[in-house]
Design a protein around this motif. Structure first.
Motif, PDB file in Angstrom:
ATOM      1  N   PHE A  86       0.857  -1.186   0.000  1.00 10.73           N
ATOM      2  CA  PHE A  86       0.000   0.000   0.000  1.00 10.73           C
ATOM      3  C   PHE A  86       0.895   1.240   0.000  1.00 10.73           C
ATOM      4  CE2 PHE A  86      -2.981  -2.988   2.141  1.00 10.73           C
ATOM      5  CZ  PHE A  86      -4.011  -2.894   1.227  1.00 10.73           C
ATOM      6  N   GLU A  98       2.942   5.752  -3.300  1.00  5.26           N
ATOM      7  CA  GLU A  98       3.430   7.091  -3.602  1.00  5.26           C
ATOM      8  C   GLU A  98       4.119   7.752  -2.420  1.00  5.26           C
ATOM      9  OE1 GLU A  98       0.586   6.587  -2.451  1.00  5.26           O
ATOM     10  OE2 GLU A  98      -0.040   8.340  -1.343  1.00  5.26           O
ATOM     11  N   MET A  99       3.999   7.166  -1.220  1.00  2.00           N
ATOM     12  CA  MET A  99       4.609   7.822  -0.071  1.00  2.00           C
ATOM     13  C   MET A  99       5.798   7.048   0.483  1.00  2.00           C
ATOM     14  SD  MET A  99       1.825   7.205   2.863  1.00  2.00           S
ATOM     15  CE  MET A  99       2.599   6.508   4.307  1.00  2.00           C
ATOM     16  N   LEU A 134      -5.345   5.900  -3.032  1.00  2.00           N
ATOM     17  CA  LEU A 134      -6.568   6.209  -2.292  1.00  2.00           C
ATOM     18  C   LEU A 134      -7.393   7.201  -3.103  1.00  2.00           C
ATOM     19  CD1 LEU A 134      -4.943   6.628   1.195  1.00  2.00           C
ATOM     20  CD2 LEU A 134      -6.307   4.709   0.442  1.00  2.00           C
ATOM     21  N   SER A 157      -6.338  -8.120  -4.533  1.00  2.00           N
ATOM     22  CA  SER A 157      -6.794  -7.401  -3.340  1.00  2.00           C
ATOM     23  C   SER A 157      -8.314  -7.373  -3.233  1.00  2.00           C
ATOM     24  CB  SER A 157      -6.239  -5.969  -3.331  1.00  2.00           C
ATOM     25  OG  SER A 157      -6.603  -5.286  -4.494  1.00  2.00           O
ATOM     26  N   ILE A 210     -11.579  -5.307  -0.767  1.00  2.00           N
ATOM     27  CA  ILE A 210     -11.923  -4.305   0.240  1.00  2.00           C
ATOM     28  C   ILE A 210     -13.075  -4.903   1.044  1.00  2.00           C
ATOM     29  CG2 ILE A 210     -12.880  -1.991   0.623  1.00  2.00           C
ATOM     30  CD1 ILE A 210     -11.750  -1.241  -2.172  1.00  2.00           C
ATOM     31  N   GLU A 246      -0.526 -10.387   2.379  1.00  2.00           N
ATOM     32  CA  GLU A 246       0.651  -9.542   2.128  1.00  2.00           C
ATOM     33  C   GLU A 246       0.628  -8.303   3.021  1.00  2.00           C
ATOM     34  OE1 GLU A 246       2.963 -10.377  -0.127  1.00  2.00           O
ATOM     35  OE2 GLU A 246       2.017 -11.674  -1.599  1.00  2.00           O
ATOM     36  N   CYS A 247      -0.493  -7.575   3.028  1.00  2.00           N
ATOM     37  CA  CYS A 247      -0.605  -6.403   3.901  1.00  2.00           C
ATOM     38  C   CYS A 247      -2.053  -5.928   4.008  1.00  2.00           C
ATOM     39  CB  CYS A 247       0.313  -5.267   3.465  1.00  2.00           C
ATOM     40  SG  CYS A 247       0.194  -4.834   1.749  1.00  2.00           S
ATOM     41  N   THR A 248      -2.285  -5.109   5.006  1.00  2.00           N
ATOM     42  CA  THR A 248      -3.650  -4.602   5.253  1.00  2.00           C
ATOM     43  C   THR A 248      -3.591  -3.096   5.435  1.00  2.00           C
ATOM     44  OG1 THR A 248      -3.326  -4.932   7.608  1.00  2.00           O
ATOM     45  CG2 THR A 248      -4.452  -6.703   6.432  1.00  2.00           C
ATOM     46  N   LYS A 249      -4.723  -2.440   5.216  1.00  2.00           N
ATOM     47  CA  LYS A 249      -4.783  -0.992   5.452  1.00  2.00           C
ATOM     48  C   LYS A 249      -6.199  -0.621   5.879  1.00  2.00           C
ATOM     49  CE  LYS A 249      -3.782   3.445   3.293  1.00  2.00           C
ATOM     50  NZ  LYS A 249      -2.643   3.858   4.108  1.00  2.00           N
ATOM     51  N   LEU A 298      -9.168   1.906   6.220  1.00  2.00           N
ATOM     52  CA  LEU A 298      -9.680   3.143   5.626  1.00  2.00           C
ATOM     53  C   LEU A 298     -10.838   3.616   6.499  1.00  2.00           C
ATOM     54  CD1 LEU A 298      -9.399   1.747   2.065  1.00  2.00           C
ATOM     55  CD2 LEU A 298      -8.046   3.607   2.971  1.00  2.00           C
ATOM     56  N   SER A 299     -11.571   4.612   6.064  1.00  2.00           N
ATOM     57  CA  SER A 299     -12.589   5.169   6.950  1.00  2.00           C
ATOM     58  C   SER A 299     -13.632   4.132   7.354  1.00  2.00           C
ATOM     59  CB  SER A 299     -13.242   6.376   6.299  1.00  2.00           C
ATOM     60  OG  SER A 299     -13.645   6.052   4.991  1.00  2.00           O
ATOM     61  N   ALA A 322      -8.763  -2.681   3.551  1.00  2.00           N
ATOM     62  CA  ALA A 322      -8.286  -3.205   2.264  1.00  2.00           C
ATOM     63  C   ALA A 322      -7.198  -4.221   2.570  1.00  2.00           C
ATOM     64  CB  ALA A 322      -7.729  -2.075   1.407  1.00  2.00           C
ATOM     65  N   LEU A 323      -7.166  -5.318   1.811  1.00  2.00           N
ATOM     66  CA  LEU A 323      -6.077  -6.266   2.013  1.00  2.00           C
ATOM     67  C   LEU A 323      -5.546  -6.787   0.698  1.00  2.00           C
ATOM     68  CD1 LEU A 323      -7.294  -9.630   2.402  1.00  2.00           C
ATOM     69  CD2 LEU A 323      -8.569  -8.190   3.945  1.00  2.00           C
ATOM     70  N   ILE A 324      -4.237  -6.995   0.669  1.00  2.00           N
ATOM     71  CA  ILE A 324      -3.582  -7.556  -0.510  1.00  2.00           C
ATOM     72  C   ILE A 324      -3.181  -8.985  -0.136  1.00  2.00           C
ATOM     73  CG2 ILE A 324      -1.623  -7.371  -2.081  1.00  2.00           C
ATOM     74  CD1 ILE A 324      -1.647  -4.357  -1.645  1.00  2.00           C
ATOM     75  N   TYR A 325      -3.509  -9.929  -0.996  1.00  2.00           N
ATOM     76  CA  TYR A 325      -3.251 -11.334  -0.670  1.00  2.00           C
ATOM     77  C   TYR A 325      -2.585 -12.032  -1.845  1.00  2.00           C
ATOM     78  CZ  TYR A 325      -7.493 -12.268  -3.434  1.00  2.00           C
ATOM     79  OH  TYR A 325      -8.417 -12.347  -4.437  1.00  2.00           O
ATOM     80  N   LEU A 372      -4.228   8.812   5.790  1.00  2.00           N
ATOM     81  CA  LEU A 372      -4.366   9.017   4.346  1.00  2.00           C
ATOM     82  C   LEU A 372      -2.978   9.138   3.737  1.00  2.00           C
ATOM     83  CD1 LEU A 372      -7.169  11.383   3.163  1.00  2.00           C
ATOM     84  CD2 LEU A 372      -6.709   9.029   2.566  1.00  2.00           C
ATOM     85  N   ASN A 373      -2.942   9.536   2.477  1.00  2.00           N
ATOM     86  CA  ASN A 373      -1.653   9.613   1.806  1.00  2.00           C
ATOM     87  C   ASN A 373      -0.667  10.520   2.541  1.00  2.00           C
ATOM     88  OD1 ASN A 373      -3.437  11.609   1.071  1.00  2.00           O
ATOM     89  ND2 ASN A 373      -2.302  12.132  -0.747  1.00  2.00           N
ATOM     90  N   GLU A 405       7.343   4.906   6.334  1.00  2.00           N
ATOM     91  CA  GLU A 405       5.900   4.906   6.089  1.00  2.00           C
ATOM     92  C   GLU A 405       5.279   6.285   6.055  1.00  2.00           C
ATOM     93  OE1 GLU A 405       3.445   2.175   7.991  1.00  2.00           O
ATOM     94  OE2 GLU A 405       4.325   0.581   6.797  1.00  2.00           O
TER      95      GLU A 405
END
Lengths: 296, 244
Positions: free
Chosen positions: A24, A27-28, A237, B13, B15, B46-49, B51-52, B56-59, B139-140, B203
């Motif tokens: 994830f 870009e950062m 995002l 991935s 959501i 692989e990883c999770t995130k 959000l509001s 979201a997860l990547i597998y 967020l970003n 990060e």
């Protein structure tokens, strides 16, 4: 030793070959990811690097000088890569001697990758003419050099780009989805942020109230009704609704598109896409094992 | 039974969305799912995130194809204790205390915002420092989204604070929410303070994680400058309270 950029029409990106978007916040992270991550990871495999090692991503004419002996591999977009009058083979490990000048020209759309055995200096994301980058832990030669060659990938230019319906595909009108899958689009713009297409105007779906995640390869509809697909330098995002996502196995083809190219889209199920992806990974692992077998 | 949807997001991935009228409840559930997934250390994940209102997860489909993934996630949600409401406030919480300077120099828009809200600068400062803020998600570039603040949503206020040169660490109210600026930027929003804040390497997020809390302690300009000078030491000196 150092690799020096003697000239380049566009900046050269220093990229990590993220294996199929497994991160994830691209870009950062401060790291650039290869647009054609498959080509970049194959290049790294050919020169015995780890799959995610840094490599050079080139999209225009460039001239590089190597200060020391090393082993490189050229993958990705086709182009004319030569040292003096000798053309270097693509998708093969090749030995470079100290002082050699590598000339890259006639890149036909997309991105060409140069993987170099060893470790490229971290902290730089791009190079321009006059810049140099440090290479360490490099070897002058690799074992099994004769096995470090892979056949060329042949893309069927007329085949459609396969899309899995996106998380919000149902929020688009049926007519919009029909147009997406029946129209021939022309590539209007292609860069590390996105690939924009032009064909017919497609109606957008209303924006989301909340922020959501969109992977590389996610297809959206722009302000003017043109579809666009986000690439590695784009934020993952968004509040826009993702209409579809390019299957991982077709991402190299997407990365190869250049303005003016014609393309169609076709729907694909997630199950079919995953079967293709798993088969590709097996092929990659088999090649890796063959090249790196000490008993050869 | 908690309402949830697993949305396909390509072949790598998904959501997992938790639609609810209260976004804070959705966010609570999204953070719960991330914790549940990560504590199991699945080899396919692989990883999770967070959000509001979703996770979201990547597998890796080589280990876990989509059909099995959906069954796995559904089992975790159905068998687990998904939060049905917001915590009652009696749970243990990790609160990171941040030193914030609210002087005119470091909070140039505080007085104007206070006036627009019908109060004064000191009252607004007291109000900002009177509670703990839940870090909902990032967020970003590590922009931390905090739980609803002492402010009510006032989108019309942002027009009074257009094109501000916002610096990293500044506390900004953009009409909708309060956040800590993760980097220098030109944006709309009232600058209501400047925090002494570090960012984790790589990060980009500030040091805390979604689900943890931030509180603000008002400091004078002199104290703020001294704290900034010894910022490196702050990582070990930062006050962290675990409160019930």
């Amino acid at each position: 030793m150092k690799i020096r950029v003697l000239g380049c029409d566009k900046e050269i990106s220093i990229c990590c070959a993220d294996s199929y978007n497994n991160t994830f916040d691209r870009e950062m992270s401060g790291v650039k990811y290869a647009c054609d991550f498959e080509a970049a990871s194959i290049g790294n495999m050919l020169v015995e690097n780890t799959e995610d090692a840094l490599c050079l991503e080139i999209s225009s004419n460039a001239k590089l000088m190597f200060e020391g002996d090393c082993v490189i591999a050229i993958t990705g977009a086709s182009g004319n890569v030569r040292i003096a009058d000798e053309t270097l083979p693509r998708r093969c490990a090749a030995q470079i001697d100290a002082g050699d000048i590598l000339e890259i020209c006639e890149i036909s759309g997309g991105y060409l990758y140069i993987a170099v055995n060893g470790t490229l200096e971290e902290g730089k994301s791009s190079l321009i003419s006059g810049d140099e980058i440090e290479l360490s832990d490099n070897n002058e030669n690799l074992y099994n050099m004769d096995l470090r060659c892979l056949p060329e990938t042949v893309f069927d230019g007329s085949a459609p780009l396969r899309l899995i319906p996106g998380p919000y595909a149902e929020d688009f009108k049926t007519h919009a989805l029909e147009l997406l899958y029946t129209t021939e689009f022309t590539v209007k713009k292609a860069n590390r942020e996105n690939v924009v297409f032009h064909g017919v105007e497609i109606e957008r779906a209303k924006k989301l109230d909340e922020i959501t995640y969109a992977p590389v390869g996610a297809l959206f509809i722009g302000d003017e009704g043109d579809p666009y697909i986000i690439m590695q330098d784009s934020c993952d995002l968004t509040q826009h609704k993702c209409m579809a996502v390019v299957i991982s196995s077709d991402m190299p083809r997407l990365a190869m598109l250049a303005p003016g190219d014609k393309i169609r889209f076709s729907p694909c199920t997630v199950e079919a896409a995953q079967k293709l992806l798993v088969a590709k990974r097996k092929e990659y692992i088999n090649s890796y094992l063959l090249m790196n077998s000490y008993e050869q | 039974m908690v309402d949830y949807k697993i949305l396909i997001c390509g072949d790598r991935s998904v959501i997992v969305a938790f639609p609810d009228e209260d976004i804070m409840v959705s966010n609570e559930r999204a953070r719960w799912l991330e914790r549940e997934l990560n504590k199991r250390q699945f080899d396919w994940l692989e990883c999770t995130k967070v959000l509001s209102d979703s996770t979201a997860l990547i597998y890796n489909p080589a280990y876990m194809p989509y059909g099995k993934l959906c069954a796995k996630i559904s089992k975790i949600i159905k068998k687990g204790s998904v939060p049905l409401t917001l915590p009652d406030g009696n749970e243990k919480k990790l609160v990171h205390s941040l030193s914030v300077c609210f002087s005119e120099k470091y909070a140039p828009d505080l007085a104007q915002l206070a006036s627009l809200l019908g109060t004064d600068g000191q009252a607004l400062t007291d109000s900002l420092c009177s509670r703990d803020y839940l870090v909902c998600y990032f967020l970003n570039k590590g922009r931390a989204h905090l739980s609803p603040t002492v402010f009510k949503e006032r989108p019309e206020l942002s027009q009074h604070f257009a094109n501000r040169r916002i610096k990293q660490g500044q506390l900004v109210f953009d009409g909708g929410e309060l956040y800590i600026a993760p980097f220098d930027a030109l944006a709309n929003g009232a600058i209501v303070g400047t925090a002494v804040v570090e960012y984790t390497n790589g990060e980009g997020n500030i040091f805390c994680r979604p689900g943890e809390y931030l509180s603000f302690t008002s400091v004078t300009e002199n104290k703020f400058k001294k704290l900034c000078e010894k910022k490196e030491r702050l990582v070990t000196e930062r006050k962290v309270n675990i409160v019930r």
